[in-house]
Design a protein around this motif. Sequence first.
Motif, PDB file in Angstrom:
ATOM      1  N   LEU A  38     -19.360 -10.307 -24.845  1.00 34.52           N
ATOM      2  CA  LEU A  38     -18.580 -10.081 -23.625  1.00 34.52           C
ATOM      3  C   LEU A  38     -19.150  -8.911 -22.814  1.00 34.52           C
ATOM      4  O   LEU A  38     -19.222  -8.973 -21.585  1.00 34.52           O
ATOM      5  CB  LEU A  38     -17.107  -9.826 -23.974  1.00 34.52           C
ATOM      6  N   THR A  39     -19.564  -7.870 -23.505  1.00 30.95           N
ATOM      7  CA  THR A  39     -20.173  -6.721 -22.824  1.00 30.95           C
ATOM      8  C   THR A  39     -21.459  -7.133 -22.140  1.00 30.95           C
ATOM      9  O   THR A  39     -21.733  -6.725 -21.002  1.00 30.95           O
ATOM     10  CB  THR A  39     -20.431  -5.576 -23.824  1.00 30.95           C
ATOM     11  N   ALA A  40     -22.257  -7.968 -22.790  1.00 31.20           N
ATOM     12  CA  ALA A  40     -23.499  -8.460 -22.196  1.00 31.20           C
ATOM     13  C   ALA A  40     -23.226  -9.257 -20.924  1.00 31.20           C
ATOM     14  O   ALA A  40     -23.918  -9.092 -19.916  1.00 31.20           O
ATOM     15  CB  ALA A  40     -24.272  -9.306 -23.197  1.00 31.20           C
ATOM     16  N   VAL A  41     -22.213 -10.112 -20.966  1.00 33.11           N
ATOM     17  CA  VAL A  41     -21.867 -10.926 -19.789  1.00 33.11           C
ATOM     18  C   VAL A  41     -21.420 -10.030 -18.638  1.00 33.11           C
ATOM     19  O   VAL A  41     -21.875 -10.183 -17.495  1.00 33.11           O
ATOM     20  CB  VAL A  41     -20.778 -11.968 -20.128  1.00 33.11           C
ATOM     21  N   VAL A  42     -20.541  -9.081 -18.915  1.00 36.05           N
ATOM     22  CA  VAL A  42     -20.050  -8.182 -17.858  1.00 36.05           C
ATOM     23  C   VAL A  42     -21.197  -7.367 -17.279  1.00 36.05           C
ATOM     24  O   VAL A  42     -21.316  -7.216 -16.067  1.00 36.05           O
ATOM     25  CB  VAL A  42     -18.920  -7.268 -18.386  1.00 36.05           C
ATOM     26  N   ALA A  43     -22.085  -6.850 -18.137  1.00 36.25           N
ATOM     27  CA  ALA A  43     -23.219  -6.070 -17.650  1.00 36.25           C
ATOM     28  C   ALA A  43     -24.165  -6.928 -16.821  1.00 36.25           C
ATOM     29  O   ALA A  43     -24.644  -6.507 -15.770  1.00 36.25           O
ATOM     30  CB  ALA A  43     -23.975  -5.446 -18.827  1.00 36.25           C
ATOM     31  N   HIS A  44     -24.406  -8.153 -17.276  1.00 39.32           N
ATOM     32  CA  HIS A  44     -25.325  -9.050 -16.577  1.00 39.32           C
ATOM     33  C   HIS A  44     -24.753  -9.524 -15.239  1.00 39.32           C
ATOM     34  O   HIS A  44     -25.449  -9.528 -14.219  1.00 39.32           O
ATOM     35  CB  HIS A  44     -25.637 -10.254 -17.465  1.00 39.32           C
ATOM     36  N   GLU A  45     -23.501  -9.909 -15.240  1.00 39.43           N
ATOM     37  CA  GLU A  45     -22.891 -10.500 -14.044  1.00 39.43           C
ATOM     38  C   GLU A  45     -22.300  -9.463 -13.083  1.00 39.43           C
ATOM     39  O   GLU A  45     -22.232  -9.706 -11.893  1.00 39.43           O
ATOM     40  CB  GLU A  45     -21.784 -11.478 -14.447  1.00 39.43           C
ATOM     41  N   GLY A  46     -21.847  -8.338 -13.609  1.00 37.12           N
ATOM     42  CA  GLY A  46     -21.090  -7.423 -12.771  1.00 37.12           C
ATOM     43  C   GLY A  46     -21.753  -6.102 -12.449  1.00 37.12           C
ATOM     44  O   GLY A  46     -21.150  -5.261 -11.790  1.00 37.12           O
ATOM     45  N   SER A  47     -22.981  -5.896 -12.903  1.00 38.65           N
ATOM     46  CA  SER A  47     -23.602  -4.581 -12.707  1.00 38.65           C
ATOM     47  C   SER A  47     -24.098  -4.353 -11.288  1.00 38.65           C
ATOM     48  O   SER A  47     -24.309  -3.214 -10.894  1.00 38.65           O
ATOM     49  CB  SER A  47     -24.763  -4.392 -13.675  1.00 38.65           C
ATOM     50  N   GLY A  48     -24.317  -5.423 -10.552  1.00 39.02           N
ATOM     51  CA  GLY A  48     -24.843  -5.275  -9.194  1.00 39.02           C
ATOM     52  C   GLY A  48     -26.245  -4.676  -9.176  1.00 39.02           C
ATOM     53  O   GLY A  48     -26.668  -4.122  -8.183  1.00 39.02           O
ATOM     54  N   GLY A  49     -26.955  -4.781 -10.290  1.00 38.42           N
ATOM     55  CA  GLY A  49     -28.313  -4.266 -10.360  1.00 38.42           C
ATOM     56  C   GLY A  49     -28.413  -2.773 -10.601  1.00 38.42           C
ATOM     57  O   GLY A  49     -29.496  -2.206 -10.508  1.00 38.42           O
TER      58      GLY A  49
END
Length: 84
Positions: A38-49
């Motif tokens: 879940l942390t990987a998904v949030v970091a990948h999808e929500g980090s905005g780069g």
Amino acid sequence: MALLSVLAVDTTGTLTSDQIEFNRLEVVEGDAHDVAQLTAVVAHEGSGGNTTGLAIAGGLELPEDYRVVEVMAFSSARKMSGVR
């Protein structure tokens, strides 16, 4: 910090450089594998780069199959972001 699920800091407890490297994930509650994915998904999808998000996403393995319903971009006013 009542809504905090993930906190990324360096050894002094501050973020002081843009040279960020993911070191480890310490799970306080829940299944470590599930929390990591879940942390990987949030970091990948929500980090905005941003540098922190990219470091976390690069250090954790994404699940093979997941579906994003909505991404809530980070807001200073809300002091949070999210992925559903």
